[in-house]
Design a protein around this motif. Structure first.
Motif, short mmCIF file in Angstrom:
data_model
loop_
_atom_site.label_atom_id
_atom_site.label_comp_id
_atom_site.label_asym_id
_atom_site.label_seq_id
_atom_site.Cartn_x
_atom_site.Cartn_y
_atom_site.Cartn_z
N GLY A 31 130.93 -7.68 72.16
CA GLY A 31 129.67 -8.78 72.32
C GLY A 31 130.31 -10.15 71.84
O GLY A 31 129.63 -10.77 71.28
N ASP A 32 131.47 -10.39 71.84
CA ASP A 32 132.35 -11.62 71.29
C ASP A 32 132.16 -12.66 72.29
O ASP A 32 133.08 -13.04 73.00
N VAL A 33 131.16 -13.33 72.32
CA VAL A 33 130.98 -14.40 73.29
C VAL A 33 131.74 -15.67 72.94
O VAL A 33 132.50 -16.07 73.88
N GLU A 34 132.01 -15.85 71.75
CA GLU A 34 132.70 -16.95 71.27
C GLU A 34 134.39 -16.57 71.81
O GLU A 34 134.95 -17.57 72.31
N GLY A 35 134.72 -15.35 71.71
CA GLY A 35 136.28 -14.88 72.00
C GLY A 35 136.34 -15.13 73.50
O GLY A 35 137.44 -15.65 73.95
#
Length: 109
Positions: A47-51
């Motif tokens: 769930g790493d949107v920023e990544g």
């Protein structure tokens, strides 16, 4: 979603590095190492949107340089789509802007 993310990366890298008369860049090329589907799959699973935004942003920056930057018509539109992508705060919100970037890159290839 991972396939769309990988495709955005592939199209961006093709714009940046592929030249006429050379072998085309493929999904298994070394230049795709940090942008392969399994890398995006891990980011999506976490769930790493920023990544995800960072990875796609790196590729979009290369594509922007390849089309002449934000001062050129192709670059302005790509930048506008990238701003929408960077504005997403959830995985669900990434979907539509990501597909728009993918389709745009496909059209300008």
């Amino acid at each position: 979603m991972e396939l769309h993310l990988e495709t955005v990366a592939l199209f961006s890298l093709k714009l940046a590095y592929e030249t006429e008369g050379q072998s085309p860049i493929l999904r298994d090329d070394l230049v795709m190492g940090d942008y392969q589907r399994d890398v995006f799959e891990l980011l999506v699973r976490r769930g790493d949107v920023e990544g995800i935004q960072v990875k796609v942003g790196e590729c979009v920056e290369l594509a922007l340089e390849a089309v002449g930057g934000v001062d050129k018509p192709l670059g302005r539109e790509l930048n506008r789509l990238a701003v929408d992508f960077r504005g997403a705060q959830t995985l669900e919100q990434l979907g539509a802007p990501m597909v728009a970037i993918k389709d745009y890159l496909k059209d300008i290839l």
